[in-house]
Design an enzyme around this catalytic site. Structure first.
Site, mmCIF file in Angstrom:
data_model
loop_
_atom_site.group_PDB
_atom_site.id
_atom_site.type_symbol
_atom_site.label_atom_id
_atom_site.label_comp_id
_atom_site.label_asym_id
_atom_site.label_seq_id
_atom_site.Cartn_x
_atom_site.Cartn_y
_atom_site.Cartn_z
ATOM 1 N N ILE A 178 0.935 -1.164 -0.112
ATOM 2 C CA ILE A 178 -0.174 -0.026 -0.021
ATOM 3 C C ILE A 178 0.873 1.214 0.036
ATOM 4 O O ILE A 178 0.689 2.151 -0.858
ATOM 5 C CB ILE A 178 -1.055 0.016 1.210
ATOM 6 C CG1 ILE A 178 -2.027 -1.231 1.205
ATOM 7 C CG2 ILE A 178 -1.615 1.354 1.434
ATOM 8 C CD1 ILE A 178 -2.883 -1.313 2.302
ATOM 9 N N ARG A 255 -4.768 1.611 10.580
ATOM 10 C CA ARG A 255 -5.834 1.115 11.822
ATOM 11 C C ARG A 255 -5.847 2.552 12.789
ATOM 12 O O ARG A 255 -4.683 3.355 13.046
ATOM 13 C CB ARG A 255 -5.292 -0.035 12.517
ATOM 14 C CG ARG A 255 -5.566 -1.119 11.756
ATOM 15 C CD ARG A 255 -7.088 -1.420 11.430
ATOM 16 N NE ARG A 255 -7.201 -2.660 10.837
ATOM 17 C CZ ARG A 255 -7.369 -2.980 9.618
ATOM 18 N NH1 ARG A 255 -7.465 -1.642 8.766
ATOM 19 N NH2 ARG A 255 -7.513 -4.113 9.008
ATOM 20 N N GLU A 284 -13.849 1.874 16.543
ATOM 21 C CA GLU A 284 -14.862 1.843 15.468
ATOM 22 C C GLU A 284 -16.006 0.882 15.968
ATOM 23 O O GLU A 284 -15.633 0.160 16.790
ATOM 24 C CB GLU A 284 -14.335 1.413 14.305
ATOM 25 C CG GLU A 284 -13.225 2.330 13.735
ATOM 26 C CD GLU A 284 -12.552 1.592 12.455
ATOM 27 O OE1 GLU A 284 -13.090 0.654 11.805
ATOM 28 O OE2 GLU A 284 -11.452 2.191 11.726
ATOM 29 N N HIS A 302 -14.205 3.611 7.575
ATOM 30 C CA HIS A 302 -13.252 2.690 7.106
ATOM 31 C C HIS A 302 -13.777 2.106 5.784
ATOM 32 O O HIS A 302 -14.201 0.810 5.606
ATOM 33 C CB HIS A 302 -13.287 1.524 8.283
ATOM 34 C CG HIS A 302 -12.719 0.442 8.314
ATOM 35 N ND1 HIS A 302 -11.867 0.225 9.550
ATOM 36 C CD2 HIS A 302 -11.548 -0.182 7.423
ATOM 37 C CE1 HIS A 302 -10.723 -0.866 9.146
ATOM 38 N NE2 HIS A 302 -10.543 -0.908 7.937
#
Lengths: 338, 338
Positions: A178, A255, A284, A302
């Site tokens: 990523i 995260r 979350e 998210h």
């Protein structure tokens, strides 16, 4: 309960299915699209459909507990040591997520349970979202959209200046797939990329900083793309944010726990940093309500992996890993080396 | 009225200033930062400060009309043939904008008035904004932000899937400096770029379509980066939008008049196209209120050039052009060949 079995109408084949290893689909009903589309001769899927949890499924039919060899789980249901204890025959966990912080990996290691993930299926989407959040915060796009939608036919526009993105110094935390995809995209904006990672990567020519604090000191933007674990929890703390400075922007597509969220709130409210693009949060689905009144943040539920194209590809990755595992071949996209 | 003059306390120099060519600052007061920072020996700036328009300035002191050799104008005040008629000695118009559609260019040609623009000062910012709007619409970023801010502490997130950007087929309308910068950025997202422009460009290797209709037929996204003129007005009409199709996205960082806005509204509401990112509108500052309830559009108040970094650079470009012009040298950033 519905079962996807591999039989045609023949009794013999139906009998065979009962001898196949069982794979339990441990996801909310709306996620059942991760189910491999084709029956397999290697394994048999247990899809509880409407039932909400593995606990309830086992409670309803206890003999299943010892027959389950694999589970396909989402990060909505944490895979804890307690849950693993219910499944004495478990040998594989497949999680169609980029992170594995919802799985008790040390317990998996102890029991030699293998863990497979989604591999790089979502990497491009997450990178796209990271760049999107960065442009949005820098150039105040969501704030502008809100400005126009909530001002009823203003007679003139008086919208504040944003901050130029082209040429900015970007610090990427976590230079895996990523992070590399983010770097590739932002190079095309003439941005100067630096990174922090567990180790310096010989394949990456961008400057490496061994500490996030040093990275923040030398950049305008931090983009968090690393996994959450004991080493990375609160890797962005007050000191790092103060080092990033008043014009600095933080984008988090990793995260929520990577950032000390209470300090982030304070820094945003007090103007100690310039802004933030947050796709993830520490608890979350709780989003701190103090963020709702800030124009220098962009909030996302998210959603970095939420594209129809990638979701359509999940079931194939699940199928390939299960087939490989139950043919005693290496996993296609292992998430952890046992 | 305030005057920026080139004198020190000496009467002689003050006398000389009166003989210098006059440059009228024809911008709203908040734009007076475009004023060249240093006095010049070549020209003398008239800055009306609080007065709202050139008309009023001349009405208050008619002898100025014939002394004004140049104006620095913004696109807030159109430079019409009527206004030009008030300024018989005008030889130069400087507009610190990417477009010149607010200036009557044919009247300028007839009178041999030169027109200078901002050159490429804003090109990177406009390209950044185009990419930002595209990611935002594809991945529903502003809609997600609104979703979180308006749902008070939802117990769970159920946000719809977006559309992947990486690898998409992008059609760029207008392959000047801005279009090229957009192409460069989106290549890094592995997008397949095609373009339409007045002429095929030998320096661009991407496929060229001589019509926007053909471009729309062969792409998923149209990004409008061209100038508005008689040839390009409503270049995106109903037929083009239907050809782009239900999943198609339009990003407009050019001018509102490039799109038939009524048809755009209908196509967005009826789902004939997938979405739009709009920095410009047909009758600014009017934004059609039908857009406010749509989640598949992102609205921006003509903000593609609004960065502090670029705004800080405007006065230098103004100064360089005025100095060149009044030294009988070619303009640095001509916007029109007379």
């Amino acid at each position: 309960m519905t079962e996807q079995n591999n039989s045609n109408s023949s009794n013999e084949e139906s009998q065979n299915n009962n001898n196949l290893p069982k794979v339990f689909l441990h996801v909310p009903p709306k996620f059942s699209f991760v189910l491999p589309p084709n029956p397999s001769h290697n394994f048999h899927i247990l899809n509880p459909g409407g039932l909400p949890s593995l606990h309830q499924f086992i409670a309803a039919d206890p003999h299943h507990a010892s027959s389950i060899a694999a589970i396909v789980c989402s990060n909505v249901y944490p895979v804890t040591a307690d849950l693993l204890q219910l499944l004495p025959s478990l040998r594989l966990i497949f999680t169609p997520t980029a992170g594995t912080d919802h799985v008790d990996l040390s317990e998996c290691r102890r029991r030699e349970i293998q863990v497979a993930g989604i591999g790089n299926l979502f990497s491009e989407d997450v990178a796209d979202m990271a760049v999107g959040l960065l442009i949005d915060v820098s150039r105040k796009i969501s704030a502008a959209d809100r400005f126009l939608r909530t001002q009823l036919q203003p007679s003139s526009w008086d919208f504040p200046l944003g901050s130029k993105l082209t040429g900015k110094k970007i610090g990427i935390v976590g230079m895996g797939k990523i992070g590399s995809e983010v770097a590739k995209r932002l190079e095309a904006f003439s941005c100067k990329i630096s990174y922090n990672s567990r180790n310096k990567k010989s394949s990456i020519s961008h400057p490496f900083y061994s500490s996030v604090l040093e990275l923040a000191t030398n950049t305008n933007v931090l983009i968090l793309c690393c996994a959450l674990n004991d080493e990375t929890r609160h890797i962005v703390n007050k000191q790092v944010m103060l080092a990033l400075g008043k014009g600095g922007i933080i984008v988090n597509v990793g995260r929520g726990g990577l950032i000390d969220e209470n300090e982030l709130l304070r820094c945003l409210i007090d103007g100690e940093i310039g802004g933030a693009g947050l796709d993830v949060f520490e608890n979350e689905p709780h989003v701190p309500k103090e963020l709702f009144s800030l124009d220098n943040v962009v909030l996302s539920p998210h959603a970095a992996v939420l594209t129809s194209e990638s979701f359509n590809g999940i079931s194939k990755v699940v199928e390939e890993n299960l087939k490989a595992f139950f043919s005693n071949k290496p996993l296609i996209t292992p998430a952890m080396l046992v």
